[in-house]
Design a protein around this motif. Structure first.
Motif, PDB file in Angstrom:
ATOM      1  N   UNK A  73     -25.562  35.720 -19.370  1.00 50.75           N
ATOM      2  CA  UNK A  73     -25.909  34.510 -20.118  1.00 50.75           C
ATOM      3  C   UNK A  73     -25.230  34.467 -21.484  1.00 50.75           C
ATOM      4  N   UNK A  74     -25.136  35.608 -22.144  1.00 53.19           N
ATOM      5  CA  UNK A  74     -24.478  35.636 -23.455  1.00 53.19           C
ATOM      6  C   UNK A  74     -23.013  35.237 -23.337  1.00 53.19           C
ATOM      7  N   UNK A  75     -22.344  35.742 -22.287  1.00 57.05           N
ATOM      8  CA  UNK A  75     -20.939  35.407 -22.073  1.00 57.05           C
ATOM      9  C   UNK A  75     -20.790  33.931 -21.719  1.00 57.05           C
ATOM     10  N   UNK A  76     -21.692  33.401 -20.898  1.00 55.34           N
ATOM     11  CA  UNK A  76     -21.628  31.984 -20.553  1.00 55.34           C
ATOM     12  C   UNK A  76     -21.757  31.109 -21.803  1.00 55.34           C
ATOM     13  N   UNK A  77     -22.720  31.450 -22.630  1.00 52.10           N
ATOM     14  CA  UNK A  77     -22.939  30.681 -23.861  1.00 52.10           C
ATOM     15  C   UNK A  77     -21.729  30.787 -24.782  1.00 52.10           C
ATOM     16  N   UNK A  78     -21.171  31.983 -24.873  1.00 55.41           N
ATOM     17  CA  UNK A  78     -19.980  32.204 -25.703  1.00 55.41           C
ATOM     18  C   UNK A  78     -18.820  31.333 -25.222  1.00 55.41           C
ATOM     19  N   UNK A  79     -18.637  31.269 -23.913  1.00 53.58           N
ATOM     20  CA  UNK A  79     -17.543  30.463 -23.362  1.00 53.58           C
ATOM     21  C   UNK A  79     -17.753  28.978 -23.659  1.00 53.58           C
ATOM     22  N   UNK A  80     -18.978  28.523 -23.486  1.00 54.43           N
ATOM     23  CA  UNK A  80     -19.258  27.106 -23.732  1.00 54.43           C
ATOM     24  C   UNK A  80     -19.054  26.743 -25.199  1.00 54.43           C
ATOM     25  N   UNK A  81     -19.575  27.584 -26.082  1.00 57.82           N
ATOM     26  CA  UNK A  81     -19.435  27.314 -27.517  1.00 57.82           C
ATOM     27  C   UNK A  81     -17.969  27.315 -27.943  1.00 57.82           C
ATOM     28  N   UNK A  82     -17.174  28.208 -27.377  1.00 55.02           N
ATOM     29  CA  UNK A  82     -15.756  28.286 -27.740  1.00 55.02           C
ATOM     30  C   UNK A  82     -14.958  27.147 -27.118  1.00 55.02           C
ATOM     31  N   UNK A  83     -15.366  26.712 -25.927  1.00 59.63           N
ATOM     32  CA  UNK A  83     -14.563  25.753 -25.173  1.00 59.63           C
ATOM     33  C   UNK A  83     -14.772  24.313 -25.596  1.00 59.63           C
ATOM     34  N   UNK A  84     -16.014  23.924 -25.877  1.00 56.68           N
ATOM     35  CA  UNK A  84     -16.302  22.517 -26.119  1.00 56.68           C
ATOM     36  C   UNK A  84     -15.526  21.922 -27.296  1.00 56.68           C
ATOM     37  N   UNK A  85     -15.433  22.604 -28.459  1.00 55.71           N
ATOM     38  CA  UNK A  85     -14.625  22.032 -29.552  1.00 55.71           C
ATOM     39  C   UNK A  85     -13.159  21.859 -29.174  1.00 55.71           C
ATOM     40  N   UNK A  86     -12.629  22.789 -28.383  1.00 53.44           N
ATOM     41  CA  UNK A  86     -11.229  22.693 -27.962  1.00 53.44           C
ATOM     42  C   UNK A  86     -11.044  21.498 -27.037  1.00 53.44           C
ATOM     43  N   UNK A  87     -11.983  21.340 -26.098  1.00 52.32           N
ATOM     44  CA  UNK A  87     -11.897  20.218 -25.159  1.00 52.32           C
ATOM     45  C   UNK A  87     -11.992  18.895 -25.905  1.00 52.32           C
ATOM     46  N   UNK A  88     -12.919  18.800 -26.868  1.00 51.07           N
ATOM     47  CA  UNK A  88     -13.067  17.568 -27.645  1.00 51.07           C
ATOM     48  C   UNK A  88     -11.806  17.261 -28.446  1.00 51.07           C
ATOM     49  N   UNK A  89     -11.225  18.299 -29.055  1.00 47.81           N
ATOM     50  CA  UNK A  89      -9.993  18.104 -29.826  1.00 47.81           C
ATOM     51  C   UNK A  89      -8.858  17.632 -28.930  1.00 47.81           C
ATOM     52  N   UNK A  90      -8.800  18.193 -27.711  1.00 47.82           N
ATOM     53  CA  UNK A  90      -7.764  17.783 -26.767  1.00 47.82           C
ATOM     54  C   UNK A  90      -7.975  16.334 -26.330  1.00 47.82           C
ATOM     55  N   UNK A  91      -9.242  15.944 -26.164  1.00 48.16           N
ATOM     56  CA  UNK A  91      -9.538  14.565 -25.771  1.00 48.16           C
ATOM     57  C   UNK A  91      -9.124  13.593 -26.879  1.00 48.16           C
ATOM     58  N   UNK A  92      -9.390  13.943 -28.146  1.00 46.43           N
ATOM     59  CA  UNK A  92      -8.990  13.112 -29.275  1.00 46.43           C
ATOM     60  C   UNK A  92      -7.471  12.994 -29.322  1.00 46.43           C
TER      61      UNK A  92
END
Length: 458
Positions: free
Chosen positions: A399-418
């Motif tokens: 669960x810690x790794x899953x949360x870490x991946x989500x927290x790291x990934x979402x800002x990158x995905x949003x920046x890519x979408x912008x």
């Protein structure tokens, strides 16, 4: 010396996995890291040597960037894989146009063709021979010689009018020289049901008729050797195991069993895993099997095209042809046929030729220096860095790794979408301008417009 190298990342220093995977810092295939990793290790001769990297697909490579490179760097090193291919040849033209603007020396350290295995000469079926000739000519204007991956590529350049050992020479893949003039001893293979097998291939090829016997062979041997892993190399598949619902995406494909898939985002982790956790590697991905050889683990390549075949041939990497495999073939059958230690035969001579080639490019290497206690700059970097280890599917990460991946990934995905939205808006604006220009051009050439203005002029 300040070196600029073609590459998506610095292969000697680990990048955050989320950034690496989501932004695709490997050119679509993690195998691309393995040869830039070896070249960087070889050229990083002292603390005064720096290597920066340019992602040619993303950089404009225009006059302004050329001026910056000319002012900043002493050398431009260009490692390439299958640049001579039907699709994606645009990068070859982009590089050719860019190097024409450079004033610093350049060196192409490995380039090859991509084609199916067949009797035709590549020059007879390749639709971009003119572009290829322009590319090679542009390189040779700034470089004494080009290094090609194998004999098929050498034959192609010869057909285009270039001279062997004058304009180009066969060097194989730089990844095979990661450890200099020696390779690790290949550990003995004692196959059993509990043996740890690493499979590799391109999953999408299962739809191709010629590839089906190999896919059936793979699935059968996964059942015979349940203690297997499947190493993903294509970035789309790596993204899938890192973040997405992997099990749903690949429901019925045994290669995508939830606890069997894994991947890597740095080379030291890849080699270390194969050294300690794999007994045998087999598949159609050449660099997946090179990683195994560098780990001292038995490997067999099943070449599906000439780019893989010419490298396996040149380096004596054990191989077995597609026509030698069917749904009844087992790993036991293959292990009896091949000599896993064949890679050692002629390796020193190939390495010496490679270093001689680098010297012709006027490149200094770690093999031209003596180091205190034998510690090269690369060793210092590896000792200081913490590498990522294998990347396992999201569903089986804790669960810690899953949360870490989500927290790291979402800002990158949003920046890519912008960024993507900005690109779309820019393209729409350019499209509207082109339409207006086209309408204006049509108007000016119309009969009504010409008649009207002809009357005015009278």
């Amino acid at each position: 010396m300040k070196i600029l190298m073609r590459g998506a990342i610095d292969p000697l220093r680990p990048m955050d996995p989320a950034k690496f995977i989501i932004e695709n810092h490997t050119g679509g295939n993690i195998g691309n890291m393995i040869f830039t990793h070896s070249i960087a290790k070889t050229l990083l001769v002292d603390d005064d040597t720096t290597i920066d990297y340019v992602n040619i697909a993303r950089e404009k490579m225009d006059r302004y960037y050329a001026d910056y490179v000319n002012d900043t760097y002493d050398y431009f090193v260009i490692p390439l894989a299958n640049a001579f291919k039907v699709r994606g040849h645009e990068e070859m033209t982009k590089i050719a146009n860019f190097v024409k603007m450079l004033k610093i020396p350049i060196g192409v350290v490995g380039v090859g063709i991509q084609r199916k295995i067949g009797p035709e000469r590549f020059s007879d079926i390749y639709p971009h021979c003119d572009e290829a000739k322009n590319f090679v000519s542009a390189i040779l204007d700034k470089s004494p010689i080009i290094g090609v991956r194998g004999e098929t590529t050498a034959e192609f350049l010869t057909d285009l009018g270039f001279k062997p050992e004058k304009d180009f020479t066969v060097i194989g893949c730089p990844s095979m020289y990661t450890y200099g003039d020696t390779l690790p001893e290949i550990k003995p293979l004692n196959l059993s049901e509990s043996s740890r097998i690493a499979f590799n291939s391109k999953i999408e090829f299962e739809k191709l008729e010629d590839y089906k016997p190999f896919m059936e062979f793979t699935k059968k041997n996964m059942e015979l050797f349940p203690n297997y892993c499947y190493v993903q190399q294509q970035i789309d598949d790596v993204r899938m195991i890192f973040l997405e619902n992997y099990k749903v995406k690949r429901r019925k494909n045994k290669m995508y069993e939830i606890d069997k898939a894994l991947s890597f985002v740095d080379i030291p982790s890849w080699i270390e895993y194969f050294k300690n956790d794999v007994d045998f590697s087999i598949g159609s991905r050449i660099h997946g099997n090179v990683a195994s050889v560098l780990a001292g683990t038995p490997a067999v390549t099943v070449p599906f095209d000439r780019r893989v075949l010419e490298l396996a041939d040149y380096h004596n990497i054990p191989l077995i042809g597609f026509d030698e495999i069917n749904e009844n073939t087992t790993l036991y059958d293959i292990a009896e046929k091949v000599d896993f230690n064949a890679v050692h035969k002629g390796h020193k001579e190939r390495f010496d030729h490679y270093i001689d080639f680098l010297h012709k490019l006027n490149l200094d290497t770690i093999y031209d220096h003596k180091y205190e206690d034998g510690v090269i700059p690369y060793d210092k970097i590896v000792a200081e860095e913490k590498f990522n280890g294998p990347i396992v599917p999201f569903e089986i990460a804790d669960k810690d790794e899953q949360l870490k991946r989500l927290r790291a990934s979402l800002p990158i995905i949003k920046a890519m979408e912008v960024d993507e939205a900005k690109q779309i808006k820019k393209l729409q604006e350019e499209n509207e301008k082109l339409k207006a220009d086209l309408n204006e051009a049509v108007l000016h050439t119309s009969f009504f417009y010409k008649s009207k203005h002809a009357k005015k002029n009278k």
